[in-house]
Design an enzyme around this catalytic site. Structure first.
Site, PDB file in Angstrom:
ATOM      1  N   HIS A  14     -27.432  -2.723  31.336  1.00  0.00           N
ATOM      2  CA  HIS A  14     -28.637  -3.501  31.610  1.00  0.00           C
ATOM      3  C   HIS A  14     -29.388  -3.719  30.312  1.00  0.00           C
ATOM      4  CE1 HIS A  14     -31.552   0.141  32.428  1.00  0.00           C
ATOM      5  NE2 HIS A  14     -30.740   0.386  31.426  1.00  0.00           N
ATOM      6  N   CYS A  33     -33.800   0.003  24.139  1.00  0.00           N
ATOM      7  CA  CYS A  33     -33.410  -0.443  25.476  1.00  0.00           C
ATOM      8  C   CYS A  33     -33.621  -1.948  25.669  1.00  0.00           C
ATOM      9  CB  CYS A  33     -34.173   0.340  26.543  1.00  0.00           C
ATOM     10  SG  CYS A  33     -33.700   2.078  26.589  1.00  0.00           S
ATOM     11  N   HIS A  37     -27.255  -2.483  26.871  1.00  0.00           N
ATOM     12  CA  HIS A  37     -26.665  -1.153  26.711  1.00  0.00           C
ATOM     13  C   HIS A  37     -26.201  -0.647  28.076  1.00  0.00           C
ATOM     14  CE1 HIS A  37     -30.841  -0.452  27.849  1.00  0.00           C
ATOM     15  NE2 HIS A  37     -30.459   0.736  28.297  1.00  0.00           N
ATOM     16  N   HIS A  39     -24.798   2.686  30.778  1.00  0.00           N
ATOM     17  CA  HIS A  39     -25.001   4.082  31.167  1.00  0.00           C
ATOM     18  C   HIS A  39     -23.887   4.517  32.106  1.00  0.00           C
ATOM     19  CE1 HIS A  39     -29.080   4.200  29.551  1.00  0.00           C
ATOM     20  NE2 HIS A  39     -29.308   3.045  30.148  1.00  0.00           N
ATOM     21  N   ASP A  77     -20.640  -1.303  39.841  1.00  0.00           N
ATOM     22  CA  ASP A  77     -19.784  -0.638  38.865  1.00  0.00           C
ATOM     23  C   ASP A  77     -19.202  -1.639  37.868  1.00  0.00           C
ATOM     24  OD1 ASP A  77     -18.505   1.542  37.680  1.00  0.00           O
ATOM     25  OD2 ASP A  77     -16.734   1.334  38.962  1.00  0.00           O
ATOM     26  N   HIS A  78     -19.338  -1.319  36.583  1.00  0.00           N
ATOM     27  CA  HIS A  78     -18.846  -2.153  35.478  1.00  0.00           C
ATOM     28  C   HIS A  78     -19.432  -3.563  35.515  1.00  0.00           C
ATOM     29  CE1 HIS A  78     -16.052   1.199  35.160  1.00  0.00           C
ATOM     30  NE2 HIS A  78     -15.939   0.842  33.880  1.00  0.00           N
ATOM     31  N   GLU A 125     -29.999   7.961  35.194  1.00  0.00           N
ATOM     32  CA  GLU A 125     -29.606   7.004  34.158  1.00  0.00           C
ATOM     33  C   GLU A 125     -28.985   7.720  32.958  1.00  0.00           C
ATOM     34  OE1 GLU A 125     -31.706   3.480  31.480  1.00  0.00           O
ATOM     35  OE2 GLU A 125     -32.835   4.431  33.069  1.00  0.00           O
TER      36      GLU A 125
END
Length: 136
Positions: A14, A33, A37, A39, A77-78, A125
């Site tokens: 995000h 941020c 980037h 997580h 996801d991804h 996170e």
């Protein structure tokens, strides 16, 4: 009343960026941020209810895992949360907003389909940063 908890993991990226602010303010407020980037997230869901005398369960944890995967994990996801996730379209992809949106998805399903109550959505996170939302 008894509480059960299930954890699922996923990876997603995000960017914290307010499009109404100039670049300088975004960099000042969000720091690193403000760049795209990723997580390794953990989604922890706690459900509360009474124990079913026939099954011994509040809710079948396999069913909770399947629900979390189908309704949230498989959709995020991804991905790039800012652009790829329909339930986050037009929303700021902070961990706080993300947790609230997950609650909105899971709470009615758990209540209507499993006769239990969503107690908490915990979204981790980083090892040092997480949000807990209790639907309030």
């Amino acid at each position: 009343m008894i509480y059960i908890t299930r954890r699922e993991r996923f990876n997603a990226a995000h960017r914290l960026w307010n499009t109404t602010w100039p670049e300088e303010k975004n960099r000042e407020v969000f720091g690193l941020c403000s760049n795209i980037h990723g997580h390794n997230w953990e989604l922890i869901v706690t459900v509360k209810g009474e124990i079913d005398p026939d099954t011994g369960f509040v809710m079948d944890l396999k069913a909770l895992s399947k629900l979390m995967k189908q309704e949230v994990v498989d959709k995020v996801d991804h991905t790039f949360l800012n652009e790829d996730v329909p339930f986050l379209k037009g929303k700021f992809p902070s961990t706080e907003v993300f947790a609230v949106e997950i609650w909105k998805i899971l709470a009615p399903i758990i209540k209507n389909d499993y006769n239990s109550t969503l107690h908490c959505v915990k979204l981790i996170e980083t090892p040092n940063h997480y949000v807990e939302y209790f639907g309030e």
